[in-house]
Write a protein that holds these residues in place. Structure first.
Motif, PDB file in Angstrom:
ATOM      1  N   TYR A  78       4.403  98.203   6.988  1.00 18.09           N
ATOM      2  CA  TYR A  78       4.611  96.799   6.704  1.00 18.09           C
ATOM      3  C   TYR A  78       3.510  96.009   7.399  1.00 18.09           C
ATOM      4  O   TYR A  78       2.845  96.520   8.312  1.00 18.09           O
ATOM      5  CB  TYR A  78       5.973  96.319   7.210  1.00 18.09           C
ATOM      6  CG  TYR A  78       7.156  96.708   6.347  1.00 18.09           C
ATOM      7  CD1 TYR A  78       7.856  95.741   5.632  1.00 18.09           C
ATOM      8  CD2 TYR A  78       7.596  98.018   6.271  1.00 18.09           C
ATOM      9  CE1 TYR A  78       8.954  96.072   4.855  1.00 18.09           C
ATOM     10  CE2 TYR A  78       8.686  98.370   5.498  1.00 18.09           C
ATOM     11  CZ  TYR A  78       9.361  97.389   4.794  1.00 18.09           C
ATOM     12  OH  TYR A  78      10.456  97.725   4.025  1.00 18.09           O
ATOM     13  N   ARG A  79       3.334  94.776   6.969  1.00 16.28           N
ATOM     14  CA  ARG A  79       2.397  93.911   7.662  1.00 16.28           C
ATOM     15  C   ARG A  79       2.953  92.497   7.738  1.00 16.28           C
ATOM     16  O   ARG A  79       3.749  92.078   6.905  1.00 16.28           O
ATOM     17  CB  ARG A  79       1.018  93.908   6.994  1.00 16.28           C
ATOM     18  CG  ARG A  79       0.972  93.264   5.619  1.00 16.28           C
ATOM     19  CD  ARG A  79      -0.410  93.457   4.994  1.00 16.28           C
ATOM     20  NE  ARG A  79      -0.532  92.805   3.696  1.00 16.28           N
ATOM     21  CZ  ARG A  79      -1.582  92.936   2.893  1.00 16.28           C
ATOM     22  NH1 ARG A  79      -2.615  93.699   3.263  1.00 16.28           N
ATOM     23  NH2 ARG A  79      -1.613  92.299   1.720  1.00 16.28           N
ATOM     24  N   GLN A  80       2.501  91.776   8.742  1.00 17.35           N
ATOM     25  CA  GLN A  80       2.956  90.419   8.955  1.00 17.35           C
ATOM     26  C   GLN A  80       1.780  89.562   9.392  1.00 17.35           C
ATOM     27  O   GLN A  80       1.180  89.806  10.442  1.00 17.35           O
ATOM     28  CB  GLN A  80       4.070  90.367  10.003  1.00 17.35           C
ATOM     29  CG  GLN A  80       4.699  88.998  10.168  1.00 17.35           C
ATOM     30  CD  GLN A  80       5.965  89.052  11.008  1.00 17.35           C
ATOM     31  OE1 GLN A  80       6.156  89.971  11.792  1.00 17.35           O
ATOM     32  NE2 GLN A  80       6.829  88.067  10.830  1.00 17.35           N
ATOM     33  N   GLN A 106       6.351  86.086   6.476  1.00 21.76           N
ATOM     34  CA  GLN A 106       7.365  87.121   6.591  1.00 21.76           C
ATOM     35  C   GLN A 106       6.722  88.507   6.564  1.00 21.76           C
ATOM     36  O   GLN A 106       5.711  88.724   5.901  1.00 21.76           O
ATOM     37  CB  GLN A 106       8.372  86.978   5.449  1.00 21.76           C
ATOM     38  CG  GLN A 106       9.534  87.944   5.501  1.00 21.76           C
ATOM     39  CD  GLN A 106      10.498  87.742   4.345  1.00 21.76           C
ATOM     40  OE1 GLN A 106      10.296  86.874   3.495  1.00 21.76           O
ATOM     41  NE2 GLN A 106      11.549  88.542   4.303  1.00 21.76           N
ATOM     42  N   ARG A 107       7.337  89.425   7.281  1.00 26.09           N
ATOM     43  CA  ARG A 107       6.876  90.807   7.234  1.00 26.09           C
ATOM     44  C   ARG A 107       7.140  91.393   5.847  1.00 26.09           C
ATOM     45  O   ARG A 107       8.246  91.286   5.318  1.00 26.09           O
ATOM     46  CB  ARG A 107       7.582  91.637   8.304  1.00 26.09           C
ATOM     47  CG  ARG A 107       7.045  93.045   8.457  1.00 26.09           C
ATOM     48  CD  ARG A 107       7.737  93.794   9.586  1.00 26.09           C
ATOM     49  NE  ARG A 107       7.550  93.146  10.874  1.00 26.09           N
ATOM     50  CZ  ARG A 107       7.963  93.649  12.029  1.00 26.09           C
ATOM     51  NH1 ARG A 107       8.586  94.824  12.054  1.00 26.09           N
ATOM     52  NH2 ARG A 107       7.759  92.982  13.152  1.00 26.09           N
ATOM     53  N   LYS A 108       6.117  92.021   5.271  1.00 23.70           N
ATOM     54  CA  LYS A 108       6.208  92.525   3.916  1.00 23.70           C
ATOM     55  C   LYS A 108       5.811  93.990   3.847  1.00 23.70           C
ATOM     56  O   LYS A 108       4.975  94.458   4.622  1.00 23.70           O
ATOM     57  CB  LYS A 108       5.308  91.718   2.974  1.00 23.70           C
ATOM     58  CG  LYS A 108       5.686  90.250   2.829  1.00 23.70           C
ATOM     59  CD  LYS A 108       4.754  89.556   1.854  1.00 23.70           C
ATOM     60  CE  LYS A 108       5.133  88.104   1.667  1.00 23.70           C
ATOM     61  NZ  LYS A 108       4.206  87.419   0.721  1.00 23.70           N
ATOM     62  N   TYR A 159      -0.062  95.247  11.404  1.00 29.53           N
ATOM     63  CA  TYR A 159       0.500  96.307  10.587  1.00 29.53           C
ATOM     64  C   TYR A 159       1.478  97.129  11.408  1.00 29.53           C
ATOM     65  O   TYR A 159       1.155  97.590  12.509  1.00 29.53           O
ATOM     66  CB  TYR A 159      -0.612  97.198  10.029  1.00 29.53           C
ATOM     67  CG  TYR A 159      -1.373  96.559   8.894  1.00 29.53           C
ATOM     68  CD1 TYR A 159      -1.249  97.040   7.593  1.00 29.53           C
ATOM     69  CD2 TYR A 159      -2.200  95.464   9.117  1.00 29.53           C
ATOM     70  CE1 TYR A 159      -1.934  96.448   6.549  1.00 29.53           C
ATOM     71  CE2 TYR A 159      -2.879  94.863   8.069  1.00 29.53           C
ATOM     72  CZ  TYR A 159      -2.746  95.355   6.788  1.00 29.53           C
ATOM     73  OH  TYR A 159      -3.427  94.769   5.746  1.00 29.53           O
ATOM     74  N   TYR A 160       2.670  97.315  10.864  1.00 29.43           N
ATOM     75  CA  TYR A 160       3.741  98.016  11.550  1.00 29.43           C
ATOM     76  C   TYR A 160       4.102  99.299  10.822  1.00 29.43           C
ATOM     77  O   TYR A 160       4.385  99.282   9.625  1.00 29.43           O
ATOM     78  CB  TYR A 160       4.997  97.147  11.642  1.00 29.43           C
ATOM     79  CG  TYR A 160       4.831  95.888  12.446  1.00 29.43           C
ATOM     80  CD1 TYR A 160       5.092  95.880  13.811  1.00 29.43           C
ATOM     81  CD2 TYR A 160       4.423  94.705  11.843  1.00 29.43           C
ATOM     82  CE1 TYR A 160       4.945  94.719  14.549  1.00 29.43           C
ATOM     83  CE2 TYR A 160       4.274  93.541  12.574  1.00 29.43           C
ATOM     84  CZ  TYR A 160       4.535  93.554  13.923  1.00 29.43           C
ATOM     85  OH  TYR A 160       4.402  92.407  14.660  1.00 29.43           O
ATOM     86  N   TRP A 162      10.610 101.241  14.259  1.00 29.17           N
ATOM     87  CA  TRP A 162       9.381 100.492  14.077  1.00 29.17           C
ATOM     88  C   TRP A 162       8.371 100.793  15.165  1.00 29.17           C
ATOM     89  O   TRP A 162       8.720 100.965  16.334  1.00 29.17           O
ATOM     90  CB  TRP A 162       9.663  98.991  14.083  1.00 29.17           C
ATOM     91  CG  TRP A 162      10.465  98.513  12.922  1.00 29.17           C
ATOM     92  CD1 TRP A 162      11.823  98.426  12.854  1.00 29.17           C
ATOM     93  CD2 TRP A 162       9.963  98.056  11.671  1.00 29.17           C
ATOM     94  NE1 TRP A 162      12.197  97.931  11.621  1.00 29.17           N
ATOM     95  CE2 TRP A 162      11.077  97.693  10.883  1.00 29.17           C
ATOM     96  CE3 TRP A 162       8.682  97.900  11.137  1.00 29.17           C
ATOM     97  CZ2 TRP A 162      10.941  97.191   9.586  1.00 29.17           C
ATOM     98  CZ3 TRP A 162       8.551  97.408   9.853  1.00 29.17           C
ATOM     99  CH2 TRP A 162       9.675  97.054   9.092  1.00 29.17           C
ATOM    100  N   GLY A 176       3.078  97.818  16.298  1.00 29.20           N
ATOM    101  CA  GLY A 176       2.149  97.057  15.492  1.00 29.20           C
ATOM    102  C   GLY A 176       0.718  97.221  15.958  1.00 29.20           C
ATOM    103  O   GLY A 176       0.448  97.376  17.149  1.00 29.20           O
TER     104      GLY A 176
END
Length: 117
Positions: free
Chosen positions: A37-39, A44-46, A93-94, A107, A110
């Motif tokens: 995911y990225r934020q 919002q994290r997507k 990026y997570y 998670w 990041g």
């Protein structure tokens, strides 16, 4: 219980490439899914990309054709090859993982990706 160690983030120019890696360790019996995911600031994290144990993949429309997710099950590691990077890709990026047993999610902390000239 489960730790995710990320690497590969950094600063690149538009059009450049980066490869992110995420290795899972700890109390892992079987991983169902690993992904990224990225934020971006103020957003919002997507989902960026995900891959299941069976090899099924899913990508955000914004990265299709540019990013490739892959997985090494023996190493409990997921990779994200990012090509043709754009300033819009700038984000934290997570890494994440979902376990097969109970679908619990873990998670990473990041890693910053900055695309700028």
């Amino acid at each position: 219980q489960v730790q995710l160690v990320e690497s590969g983030g950094g600063l690149v120019q538009p059009g450049g490439s980066l490869r992110l890696s995420c290795a899972a360790s700890g109390s892992i019996f079987s991983i169902y899914l690993m992904g990224w995911y990225r934020q971006a600031p103020g957003k919002q994290r997507k989902l960026v990309a995900a891959i299941t144990s069976g090899g099924s993949t899913n990508y955000a429309d914004s990265v299709k054709g540019r990013f490739t997710i892959s997985r090494d099950n023996a190493k409990n590691t997921v990779y994200l090859q990012m090509n043709s990077l754009k300033p819009e890709d700038t984000a934290v990026y997570y890494c994440y993982v979902e376990l097969t047993a109970d679908l619990s999610k873990y998670w990473g902390q990041g890693t910053q990706v900055t695309v700028s000239s």
